[in-house]
Design an enzyme around this catalytic site. Structure first.
Site, PDB file in Angstrom:
ATOM      1  N   GLU A 143       0.795  -1.232   0.000  1.00  0.00           N
ATOM      2  CA  GLU A 143       0.000   0.000   0.000  1.00  0.00           C
ATOM      3  C   GLU A 143       0.833   1.290   0.000  1.00  0.00           C
ATOM      4  O   GLU A 143       0.581   2.192   0.789  1.00  0.00           O
ATOM      5  CB  GLU A 143      -0.950  -0.002   1.211  1.00  0.00           C
ATOM      6  CG  GLU A 143      -1.960  -1.109   1.115  1.00  0.00           C
ATOM      7  CD  GLU A 143      -2.905  -1.165   2.305  1.00  0.00           C
ATOM      8  OE1 GLU A 143      -4.115  -1.254   2.069  1.00  0.00           O
ATOM      9  OE2 GLU A 143      -2.432  -1.142   3.457  1.00  0.00           O
TER      10      GLU A 143
HETATM   11  C1  ACM Z   1      -2.388  -5.532   3.869  1.00  0.00           C
HETATM   12  O1  ACM Z   1      -3.463  -6.009   4.231  1.00  0.00           O
HETATM   13  N1  ACM Z   1      -2.250  -4.225   3.721  1.00  0.00           N
HETATM   14  C2  ACM Z   1      -1.234  -6.371   3.597  1.00  0.00           C
END
Ligand code: ACM
Length: 495
Positions: A303
């Site tokens: 992310e």
């Molecule tokens: C995640 O759930 N951001 C790995």
């Protein structure tokens, strides 16, 4: 499929017999040879069994052939370090568990613990194990649970309780998500401000906390004795506000960022151009690797939305180099598949919405895959719309959704042999206590444990549903909070 007593994960071969059961009494003893490894194991066995037996269990170092004993036999046979197989034979006279490695004996004990059930009431109450012969070995080498201790903190005692839960279901990896925007949970000797300044915060302004190096060492040893390897995750180059709050030189402004207690993602990042960044990454990963006897360190990588691909690749590369220089292998979330990683690194698939082209190419170049697909393995997803805790971005996960999926065909275009294993994950934005955590884990963690352990021909929803029905009473006896999924006709425990 023959009917099986409610063991989960379902053993490979299971032959019940008509003989009388073995009865655990106050004089039942554990027998091992007096080697340091076997003595440690006997202590774990006594720990596993005494809570059920209700009285301390004696340990003996000579097998004189007498009845009323549980014999643990380590027979190495030059077998590989990851050979986790065991055989378990229960007769009315004695119980024998044989395995080439200590982990196999731990698994045999876990099976035995599930076979044992209380009978009788009052003063006549005792534990019995039915006469049976079991031969068993896992399908996948990596069977894990990832726990987010950054959004809300879970301390040594709670993590030990989770290790016991993993061992009960033959899961062998505890992956700790130790750092995120909201808090930093592991003392790092070279960077003390990480925990001094960012250890106490948590989501919603709740109280945080952190593990001292001594507590981490204790957890790692406790887990290791129960066949569980701890894999620490330091999430970079995003999810780093706790680091930027502790060390201002990691921010372009040179100033510490504010504490963050919300639940947004994607806003914090390291900067490769800052002189403090590379030494920070090297020091932190070197220290964390040195504290960790297991073979892997997780570098995060998920992310990161506000960064060029080139900068992302350089930062991931520095983290991966530091892990390799410390003699460990890298695990990272799926997004790192865009960066060249050395063969044997492990990429963890989680987000079913992401394109898998890079991941498939990385696997062809020698990277291995860990499967944590959101719609099956993310145990912070709600069971259904009425679940008060948890999230919904990957959908609702009822027990059957956690159980009915096939890892080998999950990722098309990838050789099934490249799949290292399966990991359940639980994120704790909404989860604040151990009871809340286990309510999200149970019963679904048991389903994922069976997906990871049992062969596909040995898996069947109707059969699993019948077996798991017996486990609610076990969780009650262990004081573990759980969710009574309406998909199962739960069996009551004894009064
Ligand atoms: C995640 O759930 N951001 C790995």
């Amino acid at each position: 499929m023959p009917e099986v007593i409610g063991v989960i994960p379902r053993p490979h071969v299971c032959e019940p017999s008509d003989e009388a059961p073995f009865e655990v009494t106050s004089s039942t003893a554990i027998v091992v040879r007096p080697t340091p490894e076997e003595i440690t194991l006997a202590v774990v066995a006594a720990d596993l069994l005494s809570s059920g037996a209700g009285s301390p269990v004696e340990i003996r170092y000579v097998d004189d052939g007498s009845a009323g004993v549980i014999v643990l036999r380590l027979t190495p046979n030059g077998s590989a370090a990851d050979d986790e197989r065991y055989t378990l034979t229960v007769t009315a006279a004695r119980i024998v568990i044989d395995a080439p490695r200590r982990s196999g004996l731990v698994h045999g004990l876990a099976t035995l613990r599930q076979l044992m059930r209380p009978v009788g009431v009052g003063a006549d109450r005792r534990l019995v194990a039915p006469a049976i012969r079991i031969e068993d070995a896992p399908r996948y080498r990596w069977r894990g649970l990832s726990v987010d201790v950054a959004r809300h903190f879970f301390g040594l005692g709670e993590l030990k309780a989770l290790v016991m839960l993993l061992a009960r279901y033959k899961l062998n990896v505890l992956h700790l998500h130790l750092t995120d925007d909201q808090g930093w949970r592991l003392e790092v000797p070279s960077r003390p401000l990480l925990t001094e300044l960012s250890g106490d915060s948590a989501v919603g302004g709740d109280t945080g906390g952190f593990l001292r190096t001594s507590e981490y060492a204790e957890l790692v040893a406790y887990a290791e004795a129960r066949g569980v390897t701890v894999v620490p995750e330091v999430d970079v180059p995003g999810h780093v506000n706790a680091a930027l709050h502790a060390y201002g030189e990691l921010s372009p402004s040179g100033q510490p960022t504010d504490v963050y207690t919300g639940i947004d993602v994607g806003f914090s990042r390291l900067s490769v151009a800052l002189p403090a960044t590379e030494p920070f990454l090297r020091d932190v990963f070197t220290d964390v690797a040195a504290m960790t006897p297991g073979g892997y360190v997780h570098i995060g990588g998920d992310e990161v939305t506000e960064m060029s691909a080139e900068e992302y690749a350089r930062l991931v590369g520095i983290a991966a180099d530091a892990v390799h220089a410390a003699g460990k292998r890298v695990v990272a979330w799926q997004e790192v598949a865009s960066v060249p990683l050395s063969p044997g690194s492990l990429v963890q698939l989680w987000d079913h919405r992401l394109d898998t082209t890079d991941l498939i190419a990385a696997v062809r170049a020698g990277v291995r895959v860990l499967l944590s697909p959101g719609p099956h393995a993310y145990l912070d997803m709600k069971y259904d719309a009425s679940t008060s805790l948890g999230e919904e971005w990957a959908g609702h996960i009822e027990l059957r959704d956690a159980y009915e999926w096939e890892p080998s065909t999950f990722l098309t275009g990838v050789d099934p042999a490249a799949i290292e294993g399966i990991e359940a994950a639980v994120w704790t934005e909404t989860i604040r206590s151990l009871d809340e955590l286990t309510t999200m884990l149970l019963p679904r963690l048991a389903a994922l444990a069976e997906v990871a352990w049992s062969s596909p021909e040995n898996r069947d929803w109707a059969d699993f549903r019948a077996r798991i029905a017996q486990h609610g009473a076990m969780w009650d006896r262990g004081d573990l909070a759980w969710y009574a999924s309406p998909q199962v006709d739960w069996m009551p425990g004894l009064p």
